[in-house]
Design an enzyme around this catalytic site. Structure first.
Site, PDB file in Angstrom:
ATOM      1  N   HIS A 151       0.825  -1.203   0.000  1.00 40.76           N
ATOM      2  CA  HIS A 151       0.000   0.000   0.000  1.00 40.76           C
ATOM      3  C   HIS A 151       0.866   1.262   0.000  1.00 40.76           C
ATOM      4  O   HIS A 151       0.369   2.361  -0.265  1.00 40.76           O
ATOM      5  CB  HIS A 151      -0.916  -0.006   1.226  1.00 40.76           C
ATOM      6  N   ASP A 372      -8.287 -12.862 -16.611  1.00 41.98           N
ATOM      7  CA  ASP A 372      -8.166 -14.140 -17.330  1.00 41.98           C
ATOM      8  C   ASP A 372      -6.728 -14.263 -17.838  1.00 41.98           C
ATOM      9  O   ASP A 372      -6.300 -13.521 -18.718  1.00 41.98           O
ATOM     10  CB  ASP A 372      -9.158 -14.165 -18.494  1.00 41.98           C
TER      11      ASP A 372
END
Length: 536
Positions: A151, A372
């Site tokens: 982060h 994908d």
């Protein structure tokens, strides 16, 4: 169930091309500096493919990750002194593991604490890493790809939209992958952080994380319950699903903390929502702009008002807090000093227990399920238990059967919508409902589905923030726009007569634009515009 996962190999993946010396030092921005030093985790679960072996999948993931890191080169570097990234191509730790169970046993009843085992590090054991990956293979042939991204150098939009989907596109051979844009430190210059600890709020104690499932009927009931009347007193405003469920969670949070704090008048209650800042710039920043470019909208509900305590006024207050994150706020934030002092003061009050906060963040409109890698889209995406208390995260699921809310995850549906229309005087649209047939649309070669629809009135200067309003111009349908998205939507009327022909372009104060085309009894709407609203 208790998961057993065996580590079988460890590797370091480096960029396929060396990072030029001119890019060796990547300056952290002010917003990067104040970000907590933790990993953001997300786990993508894929069913057995049968066509590609585990070995070949592993090779493809490593090769494509190496190629992706050439574009996202800061992720392969090392954070130095909370000030800059040494883009030395030191690489990303890549772990492979074997899960001694079937995929279905994990995703049929996911337990956040057990999902921790798919992540290679403790979330606060970030060291100086930019990211880490763990690939776990199930006995059934399925697999899990877990990302842990620092982060300190990225927000969720960067990590799970720009990078993750870019990596997946490279793996499946898609050449139309958008490059990240760098330069956040020029927008939010770094500052002297003396006296501020970004790790404030990270706890070592056990945090209970659960997933709660809400059926559609219950969520619809909550939306009706927390609806409120607009300022004009005529148009009721129905909250979005995220707003309604988060309001409900807030009321339960207040009820539970009251028992502990005994209605202590010295306690300050706040509701915090994460807001993406990219659309607020003029011109707006790209979704692919790298770094932490988001801040917090803070609501201070009245704890003495029973109306607020029961949630009825919360939705309106939260929307007002989010609207305050505007261009004036941006200008002050870019100066940095005032915001840093505010952060120090808030951290001190939180440490002393004076502030009680419930935090919300949403990934609902992120195209997470488009990741994908060449063997299909994930069947489920989950997260782990976190190192912060009182945190609610919203995330989509592909399921159209239920909606899940969790102190880690709130799951929203992608399903065919049936808009309830209470329009009067619209002869082209059915009086009870309007059937919306939504189509996939494309942003940077990432296919998505439209999640939100609204009626738009040409005679007003705003777009409704709920699913349906009462338009003065019936027959014209438009969208609640996520940031920078391009939509294509077919709207079928109840007769062969075309809806009322609007002007070719309608513009409101938020720079939304619309372009309409006639398609016989259908109308195809296209829209390209920014929006500063939180994901709903």
């Amino acid at each position: 169930m208790v998961l057993e996962i065996e580590l079988i190999s460890t590797d370091i993946i480096k960029p396929s091309s060396p990072t030029p010396d001119s890019l060796r030092k990547y300056q952290l921005s002010f917003l990067d500096q104040i970000a907590p030093p933790i990993f953001m985790p997300l786990i993508y679960f894929y069913p057995a493919d049968g066509k590609i072996s585990h070995l070949e999948k592993s090779r493809k993931l490593k090769k494509s990750l190496s190629d992706a890191l050439t574009r996202f080169y800061p992720l392969a570097g090392r954070v130095t002194d909370n000030f800059y990234l040494d883009c030395n191509d030191e690489g990303v730790p890549f772990f492979e593991a074997k899960a001694k169970c079937n995929l279905s046993q994990v995703i049929s009843n996911p337990i956040p604490r057990e999902l921790d085992k798919f992540i290679p590090y403790e979330l606060d054991d970030i060291k100086d890493l930019g990211m880490a990956v763990q690939v776990s293979f199930f006995e059934c042939g399925g697999m899990a790809i877990a990302l842990a991204i620092s982060h300190k150098i990225a927000d969720a939009l960067t990590a799970f939209f720009s990078f993750a989907n870019g990596w997946a596109a490279i793996a499946r051979g898609d050449c139309a992958v958008a490059y990240p844009e760098f330069g956040a430190a020029t927008i939010f210059p770094p500052r002297d952080m003396a006296g501020f600890k970004p790790s404030t709020g990270i706890v070592k104690e056990d945090i209970v994380t659960k997933i709660f499932v809400f059926p559609n009927s219950k969520i619809d009931a909550l939306r009706d319950k927390y609806a409120y009347t607009n300022n004009d007193g005529e148009h009721p405003v129905r909250p979005t699903r995220v707003e309604a469920v988060s309001t409900f969670i807030w009321t339960r949070f207040v009820a539970s903390t009251d028992q502990v704090n005994k209605n202590d008048p010295n306690k300050i209650y706040t509701i915090v929502h994460a807001v993406n800042l990219r659309p607020l710039f003029d011109p707006p920043l790209s979704e692919n702009y790298f770094g932490n470019i988001s801040r917090l909208a803070i609501t201070f509900p009245s704890m003495e008002d029973e109306w607020d305590r029961k949630g009825y006024g919360i939705v309106k207050q939260v929307r007002e807090a989010i609207k305050s994150i505007n261009s004036a706020y941006l200008q002050e934030l870019r100066q940095g000093e005032k915001h840093l002092n505010f952060m120090k003061e808030r951290a001190a009050k939180s440490t002393r227990g004076e502030i009680i906060t419930l935090n919300f963040t949403s990934l609902c409109r992120f195209p997470l399920y488009e990741a994908d890698f060449g063997w299909g889209k994930p069947v489920w995406i989950g997260s782990t238990s976190f190192t912060f208390k009182n945190l609610v995260t919203f995330i989509d699921t592909p399921s159209a059967r239920a909606q899940a809310v969790s102190s880690t995850i709130l799951t929203l549906l992608r399903s065919k919508w049936l808009l309830r229309s209470r329009l009067s005087g619209d002869k082209n649209l059915e009086s009870e409902n309007v059937e919306i047939e939504h189509q996939p649309f494309n942003v940077n070669s990432v296919s998505r589905e439209v999640l939100q629809f609204n009626f738009f009135s040409k005679t007003t200067s705003s777009v409704a923030e709920s699913d349906v309003i009462y338009p003065r111009l019936p027959g014209l349908l438009s969208l609640e726009l996520p940031q920078y998205n391009h939509f294509q939507l077919s709207v079928k009327s109840s007769s062969s007569k075309n809806p009322v022909e609007p002007a070719s372009t309608a513009t409101d104060s938020e720079r939304r634009s619309y372009h309409q085309h006639r398609l016989g009894p259908y109308r195809l709407l296209e829209a390209v515009a920014p929006s500063s609203t939180m994901a709903r």
